[in-house]
Design an enzyme around this catalytic site. Structure first.
Site, mmCIF file in Angstrom:
data_model
loop_
_atom_site.group_PDB
_atom_site.id
_atom_site.type_symbol
_atom_site.label_atom_id
_atom_site.label_comp_id
_atom_site.label_asym_id
_atom_site.label_seq_id
_atom_site.Cartn_x
_atom_site.Cartn_y
_atom_site.Cartn_z
ATOM 1 N N HIS A 53 0.838 -1.191 0.000
ATOM 2 C CA HIS A 53 0.000 0.000 0.000
ATOM 3 C C HIS A 53 0.879 1.249 0.000
ATOM 4 C CE1 HIS A 53 -3.929 -2.022 1.612
ATOM 5 N NE2 HIS A 53 -3.430 -2.618 0.540
ATOM 6 N N GLU A 55 1.199 3.774 1.980
ATOM 7 C CA GLU A 55 1.883 4.127 3.219
ATOM 8 C C GLU A 55 3.159 3.312 3.403
ATOM 9 O OE1 GLU A 55 -2.625 4.185 4.247
ATOM 10 O OE2 GLU A 55 -1.288 3.297 2.752
ATOM 11 N N CYS A 78 -5.657 1.589 6.332
ATOM 12 C CA CYS A 78 -6.442 0.410 6.682
ATOM 13 C C CYS A 78 -6.037 -0.108 8.061
ATOM 14 C CB CYS A 78 -6.288 -0.673 5.629
ATOM 15 S SG CYS A 78 -4.604 -1.266 5.416
ATOM 16 N N SER A 171 -22.152 5.089 -37.539
ATOM 17 C CA SER A 171 -21.814 6.082 -36.512
ATOM 18 C C SER A 171 -20.340 6.444 -36.500
ATOM 19 C CB SER A 171 -22.207 5.552 -35.129
ATOM 20 O OG SER A 171 -21.462 4.391 -34.818
ATOM 21 N N ARG A 187 -11.963 4.734 -20.881
ATOM 22 C CA ARG A 187 -11.990 3.263 -20.923
ATOM 23 C C ARG A 187 -10.893 2.679 -20.035
ATOM 24 N NH1 ARG A 187 -12.432 1.306 -27.281
ATOM 25 N NH2 ARG A 187 -14.494 2.187 -27.751
ATOM 26 N N THR A 199 -24.951 -2.658 -30.646
ATOM 27 C CA THR A 199 -23.688 -2.023 -31.013
ATOM 28 C C THR A 199 -22.729 -3.031 -31.619
ATOM 29 O OG1 THR A 199 -23.943 -0.340 -29.297
ATOM 30 C CG2 THR A 199 -21.721 -0.724 -30.119
ATOM 31 N N ASP A 203 -21.584 -2.059 -35.270
ATOM 32 C CA ASP A 203 -20.227 -1.517 -35.368
ATOM 33 C C ASP A 203 -19.123 -2.562 -35.265
ATOM 34 O OD1 ASP A 203 -21.441 0.941 -35.498
ATOM 35 O OD2 ASP A 203 -21.081 1.464 -33.399
ATOM 36 N N LEU A 207 -13.732 -2.707 -28.558
ATOM 37 C CA LEU A 207 -13.928 -2.172 -27.210
ATOM 38 C C LEU A 207 -12.672 -2.386 -26.354
ATOM 39 C CD1 LEU A 207 -16.360 -0.625 -26.084
ATOM 40 C CD2 LEU A 207 -16.950 -2.634 -24.755
ATOM 41 N N LEU A 298 -30.016 0.356 -25.163
ATOM 42 C CA LEU A 298 -29.439 -0.026 -23.874
ATOM 43 C C LEU A 298 -29.217 1.205 -23.004
ATOM 44 C CD1 LEU A 298 -28.336 -2.070 -21.915
ATOM 45 C CD2 LEU A 298 -26.156 -2.034 -23.129
#
Length: 365
Positions: A53, A55, A78, A171, A187, A199, A203, A207, A298
């Site tokens: 972490h 710290e 934590c 598109s 993303r 989609t 298309d 992704l 959607l």
């Protein structure tokens, strides 16, 4: 008392935390700065789950100089044993004199107990410095811890008259390269990228994150009620996708699973995917931020279900007219009082396009 120097050092800790923007999932993004006599003696950030972490990294960098210092941490240290030992114990053992946290940890396993442990050890503790900035950096983690489901970010690219595609589904590309590159940065920070079968059919997107440097590719999710997806769809290319359906097709499911695709059946009473149940399942899988790039159907379904938290909208300076697809498939309203209110969070130019970030406003009583 919190000073201007305290805010400056916390801003430094937040900049460090941002270095884990793409890598820490499902953990929060955390940075830590150790300061003595207003000089930074150690710093660090959490890079990925299972590793040290922030710290601990900062304490290692400071060594013995950490004794008597002030620790600036973007999230409450934590207090429990998870993948790593408690950071509160490490700060106490190092002899830190003062700890300033930006926000309390919303994880029920912590939820203030880290700060209380530090106070009980005689350490001066403050919390709430640059709280808004720290919250926004970990908005998905906070949301999941409080509500048990991911923060849902809906990205839409449209013309100035609010159209996302022609009637024939074309598109690509409405917005310019700068806006598309900015969209890839959104993303990259997500835990999962989601789209719908419409989609995929229109298309055939990959992704994936391509226009910005990233050490990881977020997993992809396709919502496909009738399991209609082509086995040649690009989104299935690396076999790491999750397909969520409502109607089973055993032969198709076997073919998908043979390619490494996980198939999840979550039907609702109408034979479509139960979107609310899906969000609960993603929360169970420790998904903090769900990034959606889908079509108007959607998009509308998610909005109608009350599951969208944030819109990232890119608007191109162009017009295509009414005979084109809109952004959201929503029912007609009888009165303006029924409209969905948004809180504008950010507005800027990205190349030739306009980017609007808006969050769904709380319902008025």
């Amino acid at each position: 008392m919190i000073t201007a120097d305290d805010r400056e050092h916390m801003a430094h800790a937040l900049r460090l935390a941002e270095r884990g923007l793409y890598t820490t999932t499902p953990n929060p993004r955390v940075g830590c700065v150790l300061v003595r006599d207003n000089v930074v003696i150690g710093e660090g950030w959490h890079e990925r789950a299972g590793e040290a972490h922030a710290e601990v990294v900062a304490l290692r960098a400071a060594g013995e100089a950490a004794r008597g210092s002030t620790a600036y941490v973007s999230l409450e240290p934590c207090s429990h044993h998870g993948r790593t030992p408690p950071c509160a114990d490490a700060l106490i053992a190092a002899g830190v004199r003062r700890v300033i946290a930006a926000i309390a940890d919303p994880n029920p396993r912590v939820a203030g107990s880290g700060l209380e442990k530090l106070r009980a050890a005689g350490i001066d503790v403050e919390c709430g410095v640059l709280e808004t900035e720290a919250h926004d950096l970990n908005i998905g983690f906070v949301h999941r811890m409080r509500r048990g489901r991911p923060w849902v970010r809906l990205k839409v690219a449209s013309t100035l008259d609010g159209k996302t595609a022609l009637l024939n589904g074309v598109s690509q590309w409405i917005t310019g390269p700068e806006a598309r590159r900015d969209g890839h940065a959104w993303r990259a920070r997500a835990c999962v990228l989601a789209t719908g079968i419409g989609t995929v059919r229109d298309d055939d997107p990959q992704l994936t994150v391509r226009d910005v440097a990233t050490p990881r590719q977020p997993p992809r999710l396709v919502i496909d009620s009738r399991m209609e997806i082509s086995l040649q769809a690009k989104i299935l290319g690396d076999g790491s996708a999750l397909l969520v359906a409502a109607q089973d097709n055993p032969d198709k499911r076997s073919q998908l699973e043979a390619r490494g695709v996980e198939v999840l059946l979550l039907p609702d009473a109408s034979g479509k995917v139960d979107l609310d149940a899906l969000m609960v399942e993603l929360g169970r899988r420790e998904i903090n931020e769900l990034h959606v790039e889908a079509g108007f159907k959607l998009n509308g379904s998610l909005l109608r279900a009350g599951l969208v938290d944030e819109l990232v909208l890119y608007m191109a300076p162009s017009l295509v007219g009414d005979r084109a697809r809109g952004m959201f498939d929503l029912p007609a309203l009888d009165t303006l009082a029924q409209r969905r209110e948004l809180d504008l969070y950010d507005l800027c130019r990205v190349g030739r396009d306009l980017r609007i970030i808006a969050r769904i406003a709380p319902a008025q009583p």
